[in-house]
Design a protein around this motif. Structure first.
Motif, short mmCIF file in Angstrom:
data_model
loop_
_atom_site.label_atom_id
_atom_site.label_comp_id
_atom_site.label_asym_id
_atom_site.label_seq_id
_atom_site.Cartn_x
_atom_site.Cartn_y
_atom_site.Cartn_z
N ARG A 70 3.60 -6.60 -9.24
CA ARG A 70 2.32 -6.17 -9.80
C ARG A 70 1.21 -7.19 -9.52
NH1 ARG A 70 5.65 -3.62 -13.85
NH2 ARG A 70 5.95 -5.61 -14.94
N VAL A 71 1.54 -8.49 -9.64
CA VAL A 71 0.53 -9.53 -9.39
C VAL A 71 0.10 -9.50 -7.93
CG1 VAL A 71 0.14 -12.02 -9.31
CG2 VAL A 71 1.29 -11.00 -11.29
N GLN A 72 1.04 -9.37 -7.01
CA GLN A 72 0.71 -9.37 -5.59
C GLN A 72 -0.05 -8.11 -5.18
OE1 GLN A 72 1.02 -12.12 -3.82
NE2 GLN A 72 1.87 -12.96 -5.73
N ILE A 73 0.24 -6.99 -5.84
CA ILE A 73 -0.53 -5.76 -5.56
C ILE A 73 -1.99 -5.97 -5.98
CG2 ILE A 73 -0.83 -3.36 -6.26
CD1 ILE A 73 2.24 -3.14 -6.39
N ALA A 74 -2.18 -6.66 -7.09
CA ALA A 74 -3.55 -6.91 -7.57
C ALA A 74 -4.33 -7.78 -6.60
CB ALA A 74 -3.51 -7.55 -8.96
N THR A 75 -3.66 -8.72 -5.92
CA THR A 75 -4.36 -9.63 -5.01
C THR A 75 -4.82 -8.95 -3.72
OG1 THR A 75 -2.27 -10.36 -4.01
CG2 THR A 75 -3.08 -11.61 -5.90
N VAL A 76 -4.20 -7.81 -3.37
CA VAL A 76 -4.57 -7.13 -2.11
C VAL A 76 -5.43 -5.90 -2.38
CG1 VAL A 76 -2.52 -7.96 -0.91
CG2 VAL A 76 -2.42 -5.77 -2.10
N THR A 77 -5.92 -5.76 -3.60
CA THR A 77 -6.74 -4.58 -3.92
C THR A 77 -8.01 -4.53 -3.07
OG1 THR A 77 -5.91 -4.62 -6.18
CG2 THR A 77 -7.93 -3.37 -5.78
N ASP A 78 -8.66 -5.67 -2.90
CA ASP A 78 -9.88 -5.70 -2.09
C ASP A 78 -9.61 -5.30 -0.66
OD1 ASP A 78 -11.26 -6.54 -4.32
OD2 ASP A 78 -11.18 -8.66 -3.79
N LEU A 79 -8.51 -5.77 -0.11
CA LEU A 79 -8.15 -5.42 1.28
C LEU A 79 -7.87 -3.94 1.39
CD1 LEU A 79 -7.69 -6.57 4.11
CD2 LEU A 79 -5.30 -6.99 3.48
N LEU A 80 -7.24 -3.34 0.37
CA LEU A 80 -6.99 -1.89 0.38
C LEU A 80 -8.31 -1.11 0.37
CD1 LEU A 80 -4.02 -1.64 -2.14
CD2 LEU A 80 -3.94 -0.99 0.26
N GLU A 81 -9.23 -1.54 -0.46
CA GLU A 81 -10.52 -0.85 -0.54
C GLU A 81 -11.30 -0.98 0.76
OE1 GLU A 81 -12.45 -2.50 -3.89
OE2 GLU A 81 -11.19 -1.46 -5.37
N LYS A 82 -11.19 -2.17 1.38
CA LYS A 82 -11.92 -2.39 2.64
C LYS A 82 -11.44 -1.44 3.73
CE LYS A 82 -13.04 -6.04 5.94
NZ LYS A 82 -12.85 -7.47 6.30
N LYS A 83 -10.12 -1.16 3.76
CA LYS A 83 -9.58 -0.26 4.79
C LYS A 83 -9.42 1.17 4.27
CE LYS A 83 -7.03 -1.49 7.99
NZ LYS A 83 -5.95 -1.84 8.94
N LYS A 84 -9.95 1.42 3.05
CA LYS A 84 -9.93 2.76 2.49
C LYS A 84 -8.52 3.35 2.47
CE LYS A 84 -14.68 3.67 4.00
NZ LYS A 84 -15.58 4.57 4.77
N GLN A 85 -7.59 2.53 2.06
CA GLN A 85 -6.19 2.95 1.96
C GLN A 85 -5.81 3.11 0.49
OE1 GLN A 85 -4.15 -0.19 3.99
NE2 GLN A 85 -4.58 0.60 6.05
N SER A 86 -4.81 3.92 0.24
CA SER A 86 -4.31 4.13 -1.12
C SER A 86 -2.91 3.53 -1.25
CB SER A 86 -4.27 5.63 -1.45
OG SER A 86 -3.46 6.32 -0.52
N LEU A 87 -2.52 3.26 -2.49
CA LEU A 87 -1.22 2.62 -2.73
C LEU A 87 -0.50 3.32 -3.87
CD1 LEU A 87 -0.39 -1.13 -2.67
CD2 LEU A 87 0.29 0.19 -4.68
N GLU A 88 0.76 3.63 -3.66
CA GLU A 88 1.61 4.21 -4.69
C GLU A 88 2.74 3.23 -4.99
OE1 GLU A 88 3.05 7.96 -3.44
OE2 GLU A 88 1.10 8.97 -3.56
N ALA A 89 3.01 2.99 -6.26
CA ALA A 89 4.05 2.03 -6.64
C ALA A 89 4.99 2.66 -7.66
CB ALA A 89 3.42 0.76 -7.23
N ASN A 90 6.26 2.56 -7.38
CA ASN A 90 7.30 3.02 -8.31
C ASN A 90 8.08 1.78 -8.74
OD1 ASN A 90 9.15 4.45 -9.79
ND2 ASN A 90 10.25 5.28 -8.01
N ILE A 91 7.57 1.10 -9.76
CA ILE A 91 8.10 -0.19 -10.19
C ILE A 91 8.48 -0.10 -11.66
CG2 ILE A 91 7.61 -2.64 -10.45
CD1 ILE A 91 5.55 -2.37 -8.22
N PRO A 92 9.68 -0.53 -12.05
CA PRO A 92 10.07 -0.51 -13.47
C PRO A 92 9.27 -1.55 -14.25
CG PRO A 92 11.76 -1.57 -12.16
CD PRO A 92 10.77 -1.00 -11.19
#
Length: 437
Positions: free
Chosen positions: A288-310
């Motif tokens: 979860r922490v590492q997903i939060a750190t790449v949020t800006d990079l995801l928005e820059k490339k207009k990509q979406s992310l799905e996570a199935n994490i307990p």
């Protein structure tokens, strides 16, 4: 001579008649007794059918007496024995022996001599065979076994139940063979392990040489660019009048070099012998922490992310290293996927193992390139990868961290894109030191 000794106990010839009769019956010899004048006084005239005989006449006993016939049947021999009776009267005992029986016995012996020789020969062969079987054969077997041992073949064994010196020697030779075989096997195992260690060390050394050679090559290009910018500005070369623009370019090159140097230093660190501090961590939280750190990079490339994490998933790991590995995988998935694609993350537990999957869609990797993706400075598409800002060490660092945690990992193509996966044990690794691949 025994008869002559017996007659010394009597006073006259008639008293020793019984001894004379027994002597005649036992020896089957002709005898007579002469006085000191050479006259035959026994047998006397009363007991003979003929008249008085001389020493060279034939003497025949009466049929009622037990004396043998004195008629010679062949060659004879006569011996004379002096005797002295108890009354000191001296006489001579004459004994005449017929040699016919001796001659017959000699003929019989000569006739059976070849058979005796044959029997002796057969008996000698039998004794030789027995000797060979009992003495020589074990020695030959021992000699053959010792020759095999000299050729470093310790498979032969001497089986014997003997308790003599040969049996003792056999047991000692078997013990020696077993000891040498064990020692040789241990030596061969040690040599094989040493050979493997040497080859492994040589491979590691070659990897180090290749790594630093590639690192030097990667540093050479930005240094050349930086040197060209500075030389152009210092020498007033046409086109380099706008110092601000080229200073910004040079600054970008320096940043890239700094990033590369940091990556090289990190690789050098994980290649060392530093012990890892494993502890129980929540790997779900790390994701979860590492997903939060790449949020800006995801928005820059207009990509979406799905996570199935307990919510919670614990394991034994080195937290800082695991964070670095997950971050590198996420950044790679985002960088090498086209704009508008999907990044899918799954994390779950199965059979005491934690499995993580990160899939980026819209792109595939050549099958020839997949085995080399975790090599240092490897790029499947050099022209495209140069523009991503990567150093070529991201997946190499992931490989080091996964091997540090004794985890299984890999990259494969899927129907939608590319999938990175890893399987990490829920328990602490046995070896707490970072190992070279």
């Amino acid at each position: 001579m025994h008869l002559a000794e017996q007659m010394t106990d009597f006073d006259n010839i008639d008293d020793c008649k019984n001894e004379l009769v027994d002597f005649s019956a036992k020896t089957n010899a002709t005898f007579w007794i002469e006085d000191s004048n050479g006259y035959i006084i026994y047998p006397n005239e009363m007991s003979m059918e003929t008249s008085t005989v001389s020493a060279d006449q034939t003497v025949t006993f009466d049929e009622d007496e037990s004396f043998v016939d004195m008629q010679s049947s062949g060659a004879t021999t006569t011996n004379f024995y002096p005797i002295t009776l108890k009354n000191s009267t001296a006489y001579t005992l004459a004994v005449q022996t017929d040699l016919f029986v001796v001659q017959q016995a000699t003929k019989v012996l000569l006739s059976i001599l070849p058979y005796v020789i044959l029997m002796i020969f057969v008996l000698s062969l039998l004794c030789s065979w027995l000797y060979t079987r009992y003495i020589t054969r074990p020695i030959v077997r021992l000699s053959r076994i010792s020759k095999q041992m000299a050729e470093l073949n310790f498979s032969g064994q001497c089986n014997t139940t003997r308790e003599d010196e040969l049996g003792c020697l056999t047991q000692n030779l078997n013990s020696l063979s077993a000891s040498l075989s064990t020692a040789l096997n241990d030596l061969q195992t040690a040599n094989q392990q040493l050979k493997i260690d040497i080859e492994k060390e040589q491979a590691l050394e070659q990897q180090r040489v290749d790594f630093f050679s590639a690192a030097s090559h990667e540093l050479k290009t930005p240094l050349t660019i930086l040197k060209g910018h500075l030389a152009g500005m210092l020498n007033g070369v046409s086109g380099y009048e706008n110092h601000t623009e080229y200073m910004e370019r040079s600054f970008a090159v320096v940043e890239r070099m700094e990033k590369l140097v940091k990556e090289v230093l990190y690789v050098s660190k994980v290649d060392g012998t530093k012990k890892c501090e494993y502890k129980t961590v929540d790997i779900s939280e790390i994701f979860r922490v590492q997903i939060a750190t790449v949020t800006d990079l995801l928005e820059k490339k207009k990509q979406s992310l799905e996570a199935n994490i307990p919510d919670r998933l614990y394991c034994e790991a080195e937290q800082v290293q695991m964070e670095r590995a997950i971050q590198n995988i996420l950044v790679n998935a985002i960088r090498y996927s086209p704009s508008g694609e999907l990044i899918h993350i799954s994390l779950f537990e199965m059979n005491d193992m934690i499995r993580g999957e990160i899939e980026n869609t819209g792109v595939h990797i050549s099958g020839d390139a997949i085995p080399h993706l975790f090599d240092a400075f490897y790029r499947a598409d050099t022209s495209r990868n140069r523009n991503t800002g990567g150093t070529g060490l991201g997946l190499y660092i992931v490989r080091k961290i996964m091997e540090m945690h004794h985890a299984k990992y890999g990259i494969s193509n899927t129907n939608k894109g590319v999938l990175f996966w890893f399987e990490l044990s829920c328990k602490q690794p046995i070896d707490n030191s970072i190992q070279n691949p």
